[in-house]
Design a protein around this motif. Structure first.
Motif, PDB file in Angstrom:
ATOM      1  N   ALA A 257       0.851  -1.186   0.000  1.00  0.00           N
ATOM      2  CA  ALA A 257       0.000   0.000   0.000  1.00  0.00           C
ATOM      3  C   ALA A 257       0.883   1.230   0.000  1.00  0.00           C
ATOM      4  N   ASP A 258       0.333   2.318  -0.528  1.00  0.00           N
ATOM      5  CA  ASP A 258       1.071   3.575  -0.609  1.00  0.00           C
ATOM      6  C   ASP A 258       0.937   4.338   0.691  1.00  0.00           C
ATOM      7  N   PRO A 259       2.004   4.975   1.197  1.00  0.00           N
ATOM      8  CA  PRO A 259       1.903   5.766   2.435  1.00  0.00           C
ATOM      9  C   PRO A 259       0.820   6.838   2.395  1.00  0.00           C
ATOM     10  N   GLU A 260       0.482   7.319   1.197  1.00  0.00           N
ATOM     11  CA  GLU A 260      -0.556   8.343   1.091  1.00  0.00           C
ATOM     12  C   GLU A 260      -1.932   7.812   1.461  1.00  0.00           C
ATOM     13  N   ASP A 261      -2.098   6.475   1.395  1.00  0.00           N
ATOM     14  CA  ASP A 261      -3.407   5.898   1.706  1.00  0.00           C
ATOM     15  C   ASP A 261      -3.818   6.154   3.160  1.00  0.00           C
ATOM     16  N   ILE A 262      -2.843   6.283   4.025  1.00  0.00           N
ATOM     17  CA  ILE A 262      -3.151   6.424   5.446  1.00  0.00           C
ATOM     18  C   ILE A 262      -3.792   7.767   5.769  1.00  0.00           C
ATOM     19  N   HIS A 263      -3.534   8.766   4.908  1.00  0.00           N
ATOM     20  CA  HIS A 263      -4.033  10.112   5.197  1.00  0.00           C
ATOM     21  C   HIS A 263      -5.481  10.312   4.774  1.00  0.00           C
ATOM     22  N   THR A 264      -6.035   9.345   4.082  1.00  0.00           N
ATOM     23  CA  THR A 264      -7.429   9.467   3.623  1.00  0.00           C
ATOM     24  C   THR A 264      -8.417   8.792   4.559  1.00  0.00           C
ATOM     25  N   ILE A 265      -7.929   8.168   5.610  1.00  0.00           N
ATOM     26  CA  ILE A 265      -8.809   7.435   6.521  1.00  0.00           C
ATOM     27  C   ILE A 265      -9.280   8.350   7.638  1.00  0.00           C
ATOM     28  N   ASP A 266     -10.577   8.309   7.920  1.00  0.00           N
ATOM     29  CA  ASP A 266     -11.169   9.040   9.043  1.00  0.00           C
ATOM     30  C   ASP A 266     -11.903   8.020   9.896  1.00  0.00           C
ATOM     31  N   ILE A 267     -11.421   7.809  11.107  1.00  0.00           N
ATOM     32  CA  ILE A 267     -12.011   6.755  11.940  1.00  0.00           C
ATOM     33  C   ILE A 267     -13.405   7.128  12.429  1.00  0.00           C
ATOM     34  N   PHE A 268     -13.825   8.381  12.235  1.00  0.00           N
ATOM     35  CA  PHE A 268     -15.155   8.800  12.687  1.00  0.00           C
ATOM     36  C   PHE A 268     -16.099   9.082  11.520  1.00  0.00           C
ATOM     37  N   ASP A 269     -15.670   8.743  10.282  1.00  0.00           N
ATOM     38  CA  ASP A 269     -16.523   9.100   9.151  1.00  0.00           C
ATOM     39  C   ASP A 269     -17.772   8.242   9.072  1.00  0.00           C
ATOM     40  N   LEU A 270     -17.814   7.150   9.800  1.00  0.00           N
ATOM     41  CA  LEU A 270     -18.984   6.267   9.760  1.00  0.00           C
ATOM     42  C   LEU A 270     -19.693   6.226  11.099  1.00  0.00           C
ATOM     43  N   MET A 271     -19.586   7.288  11.882  1.00  0.00           N
ATOM     44  CA  MET A 271     -20.277   7.313  13.180  1.00  0.00           C
ATOM     45  C   MET A 271     -21.781   7.188  12.949  1.00  0.00           C
ATOM     46  N   PRO A 272     -22.404   6.140  13.456  1.00  0.00           N
ATOM     47  CA  PRO A 272     -23.823   5.909  13.152  1.00  0.00           C
ATOM     48  C   PRO A 272     -24.746   6.826  13.942  1.00  0.00           C
ATOM     49  N   THR A 273     -25.842   7.224  13.301  1.00  0.00           N
ATOM     50  CA  THR A 273     -26.864   8.034  13.969  1.00  0.00           C
ATOM     51  C   THR A 273     -28.239   7.492  13.609  1.00  0.00           C
ATOM     52  N   GLY A 274     -29.238   7.874  14.364  1.00  0.00           N
ATOM     53  CA  GLY A 274     -30.597   7.447  14.082  1.00  0.00           C
ATOM     54  C   GLY A 274     -30.873   6.049  14.605  1.00  0.00           C
ATOM     55  N   SER A 275     -31.724   5.321  13.910  1.00  0.00           N
ATOM     56  CA  SER A 275     -32.087   3.972  14.330  1.00  0.00           C
ATOM     57  C   SER A 275     -32.280   3.096  13.102  1.00  0.00           C
ATOM     58  N   MET A 276     -32.252   1.798  13.325  1.00  0.00           N
ATOM     59  CA  MET A 276     -32.400   0.825  12.257  1.00  0.00           C
ATOM     60  C   MET A 276     -33.579  -0.086  12.582  1.00  0.00           C
ATOM     61  N   PRO A 277     -34.551  -0.204  11.682  1.00  0.00           N
ATOM     62  CA  PRO A 277     -35.667  -1.120  11.940  1.00  0.00           C
ATOM     63  C   PRO A 277     -35.152  -2.537  12.169  1.00  0.00           C
ATOM     64  N   LEU A 278     -35.833  -3.250  13.038  1.00  0.00           N
ATOM     65  CA  LEU A 278     -35.393  -4.600  13.380  1.00  0.00           C
ATOM     66  C   LEU A 278     -35.350  -5.506  12.150  1.00  0.00           C
ATOM     67  N   THR A 279     -36.329  -5.358  11.252  1.00  0.00           N
ATOM     68  CA  THR A 279     -36.335  -6.179  10.045  1.00  0.00           C
ATOM     69  C   THR A 279     -35.104  -5.912   9.185  1.00  0.00           C
ATOM     70  N   THR A 280     -34.694  -4.639   9.089  1.00  0.00           N
ATOM     71  CA  THR A 280     -33.492  -4.291   8.328  1.00  0.00           C
ATOM     72  C   THR A 280     -32.250  -4.847   8.993  1.00  0.00           C
ATOM     73  N   PHE A 281     -32.217  -4.798  10.316  1.00  0.00           N
ATOM     74  CA  PHE A 281     -31.066  -5.337  11.047  1.00  0.00           C
ATOM     75  C   PHE A 281     -30.907  -6.827  10.781  1.00  0.00           C
ATOM     76  N   ILE A 282     -32.015  -7.564  10.771  1.00  0.00           N
ATOM     77  CA  ILE A 282     -31.947  -9.007  10.530  1.00  0.00           C
ATOM     78  C   ILE A 282     -31.393  -9.288   9.135  1.00  0.00           C
ATOM     79  N   GLN A 283     -31.821  -8.481   8.166  1.00  0.00           N
ATOM     80  CA  GLN A 283     -31.315  -8.655   6.802  1.00  0.00           C
ATOM     81  C   GLN A 283     -29.813  -8.379   6.728  1.00  0.00           C
ATOM     82  N   ASN A 284     -29.368  -7.305   7.414  1.00  0.00           N
ATOM     83  CA  ASN A 284     -27.943  -6.971   7.421  1.00  0.00           C
ATOM     84  C   ASN A 284     -27.127  -8.013   8.172  1.00  0.00           C
TER      85      ASN A 284
END
Length: 719
Positions: A257-284
């Motif tokens: 991997a290229d050293p530049e790849d490390i600078h594009t990662i954000d460990i908080f970019d996928l912080m979840p919000t809201g809620s997920m219906p139970l039926t959707t959770f089962i599918q996931n």
């Protein structure tokens, strides 16, 4: 690396303990006080308007015929009208500074009207303002002012002095009795209004204490929420560092991997919000495992149940991690994923038939098991995680999420009650009844009772009986028996005075039996018997009209004298009922405000921690520019994850330099999970010893902090 770069990478990772003591700094919310101020102002406005409507004819007559101080009079009426409009504005805006300004203006506007009347009496010895009986409602501006200046009850006397003292002084300077009716109007209005003025004072003072208690409760809830949230944020960030950053650094170190790849990662970019219906959770959930896994899902789930997104994301990541570990360590095993739902609990079990392992011997750098599978899920309310395995017995990982109604945390403040809020027990005491009777006797004795002493004695007995009915119980709502006795005493008092053919003591002055009968009725209304109070007084008014106008039997007072008195107990009718309405609405309002407060605290916590963690991580990753540095940074970050108590700048710098020189360094923190606070004596000593050992350039060094309770604080081995 340069010394500045070494210092940069040695900065410790942000920890939740650094933010756990921070709170939202703001003034206690004035929810209770503002709610009650709104009702009090509404009552004052309604009383003003009622008084104007009852005296609308005299007002028009006055405006047509009054030719003294025309400009001043017109200006005063305009200002007074604007002050009433401003009261309505304050009710709509509902802000404490607005109430302070508007109520003060209303007080000044009313005093201006009284000042014109006093000036005319001084100069001309009479005033057409007399017919308006301004003193009747003197308690209204006083009450409104008390509501914003309630800290000392003595301010009531000060405010009343503003009205009364000039009147008394001018009446002594001019040889006229024309000012005295105004003085007595004010005194009677004050006497009648004193109980509900005290209620207003008590209500506002108590409401501030309630708001302070509510704020303390909010802060306590915020502290609990902040602790839980910081724990989740820390475990989420460390887990994401482990899953996303360390793997990328490892690939850079291996040259894939290229050293530049490390600078594009954000460990908080996928912080979840809201809620997920139970039926959707089962599918996931099905997508977290491969086709080699037997999947058993519930046949039906609730369409109305939703899982908070943070919990759903954590549980899905945990199952994915369990499957990944199974593939890595037991590729030939049989795997099964079973989910069940029983209307209140979701249970997920992932199992394999692999060789199993000893949980106690999980390598300390395996954050996938310790953090992703165990620690992160357990940080969420209603979620439990259990890992069962042993050598030769396979592995069974179980996650459960319990659906429970959101529980209200125990309140630190005692719930408000209408009775305690308005201070009934403080007002209606026997001693106050004695004081009231002495005032009654001193005032009524001045009348001409020649030939009417029996009527005066009987009337006094009725008044005393009414006071007893009011003060013999401290229940908020006057008991039925006391209400009947009080009604009878009012009827007896007024009827006795009417039939005794009293003459007014002075012009424009009400008869003593009417004034004190009105006081009893007003206090009956205060004790949550407004309908009875109105019926009694209107019945007396109607009876007076029938006897005096239809039957032509001469009585002491005209029907209109009783009728105009109604305006004086309008506030007494409204105060307790509106306070009760406010108290009933407070729980819902407090829940809304508390949720807003907690949401603000939650947003602030996340913003502070995310900024600190992101800044720290970017600062370290900006130093990665080649595979060798990527390998060292991978170890540096792993140390920060697994050994928080050893994340000390001096030690980190020494470890980095030693690893650059070829020394194998192992840092193990077995203490922080049970005790996050380092020993103030032992810890600096072991850090200093480790740094000194590293300076000798050993081939390998292992520093281990032992769990609390051991005979040693730490072990240091190097060679």
């Amino acid at each position: 690396m340069t010394e500045s770069e070494i210092a940069q990478l040695a900065q410790p990772a942000p920890r939740r303990r650094d933010y756990s003591d921070q709170t939202i700094t703001q003034k206690p919310p004035a929810l209770t006080e503002l709610t009650l101020l709104r009702y009090i102002t509404l009552i004052g406005l309604a009383t003003y308007i009622t008084n104007i409507l009852f005296k609308f004819g005299p007002f028009l007559e006055f405006l047509r015929n009054n030719h003294r101080f025309i400009t001043w009079t017109n200006s005063a009426f305009v200002i007074f009208s604007l002050s009433l409009a401003s009261l309505l504005f304050a009710i709509i805006v509902n802000k404490h500074p607005i109430y302070t300004i508007v109520i003060s203006i209303a007080m000044v506007a009313y005093l201006q009207l009284a000042t014109i009347q006093i000036t005319e009496l001084i100069i001309f010895h009479d005033s057409p303002w007399d017919q308006l009986h301004l003193g009747d409602v003197a308690s209204i501006p006083t009450c409104l002012t008390v509501s914003i200046l309630h800290r000392k009850l003595g301010k009531i006397g000060m405010i009343m002095a503003i009205i009364i003292i000039p009147v008394v002084a001018t009446s002594q300077n001019v040889n006229s009795i024309m000012l005295r009716p105004y003085v007595f109007d004010v005194l009677y209005s004050t006497f009648i209004g004193t109980p509900w003025m005290y209620m207003v004072h008590h209500v506002v003072a108590t409401s501030r204490r309630a708001d302070k208690a509510a704020f303390d409760e909010y802060q306590a809830l915020t502290s609990i929420q902040r602790s839980n949230q910081l724990k989740e944020l820390e475990t989420t960030s460390l887990s994401n560092i482990h899953d996303r950053i360390l793997s990328t650094l490892n690939n850079i170190n291996k040259g894939v991997a290229d050293p530049e790849d490390i600078h594009t990662i954000d460990i908080f970019d996928l912080m979840p919000t809201g809620s997920m219906p139970l039926t959707t959770f089962i599918q996931n959930l099905k997508t977290q495992v491969g086709d080699d896994t037997r999947v058993v899902m519930p046949e039906s789930t609730s369409n109305t149940v939703a899982i908070p997104m943070e919990i759903a994301a954590t549980m899905l990541a945990a199952i994915e991690q369990a499957y990944t570990n199974s593939i890595a360590h037991a590729p030939q095993a049989q795997r099964e994923l079973v989910a069940t739902w029983d209307e209140s609990q979701l249970s997920i079990v992932f199992a394999d038939t692999g060789p199993g392992f000893n949980v106690a011997k999980i390598p300390h750098h395996h954050a996938g098991v310790t953090i992703t599978m165990l620690e992160r899920p357990r940080n969420h309310p209603g979620v439990s995680a259990q890992l069962t395995t042993a050598p030769g017995q396979g592995t069974r990982y179980r996650l459960t999420w319990q659906l429970v109604p959101q529980q209200e945390l125990a309140a630190t403040a005692e719930p408000l009650s209408v009775s305690k809020l308005i201070g009934v027990a403080d007002i209606f005491r026997p001693r106050w009844a004695v004081y009231a009777f002495l005032v009654f006797f001193a005032d009524s004795y001045r009348y001409d009772h020649e030939g009417r002493w029996p009527a005066f004695i009987i009337g006094s007995a009725f008044f005393a009986g009414g006071l007893w009915a009011l003060t013999s119980t401290t229940e908020l709502k006057l008991p039925r028996r006391n209400t009947i006795i009080l009604s009878g005493c009012v009827v007896g008092l007024v009827s006795t005075g009417q039939l005794a053919h009293y003459s007014p003591l002075m012009p424009y002055h009400s008869h003593w039996f009417l004034s004190y009968g009105l006081i009893l009725v007003a206090n009956m209304a205060l004790r949550l018997r407004p309908i009875t109070a109105w019926v009694v007084w209107l019945s007396l008014t109607a009876a007076t009209f029938v006897v005096d106008d239809i039957m032509n039997i001469q009585l002491s007072a005209w029907p209109i004298s009783l009728f105009v008195g109604i305006t004086l107990f309008v506030p007494a009718t409204l105060v307790p009922s509106q306070v009760a309405l406010a108290v009933r609405s407070l729980p819902a309002l407090e829940r809304v405000q508390r949720n807003e407060h907690l949401e603000l605290a939650r947003a602030l916590t996340q913003k502070q921690y995310v900024q600190a963690m992101t800044g720290w991580l970017r600062s370290l990753l900006s130093l990665v520019d080649d595979p060798a540095t990527a390998g060292l940074m991978q170890k540096r970050l792993r140390d920060a994850i697994r050994s928080p108590l050893l994340d000390v700048p001096e030690l980190t710098a020494a470890v980095w330099q030693a690893r650059e020189a070829g020394t194998e360094v192992v840092l193990i923190d077995a203490r922080s999970e049970q005790d996050p606070n380092p020993d103030p004596v032992e810890h600096p000593a072991i850090i200093a010893n480790a740094i000194a050992a590293l300076e000798s350039q050993p081939s390998k060094l292992t520093l281990r902090l032992l769990p609390p309770g051991r005979s040693r604080y730490a072990t240091l081995v190097y060679y």
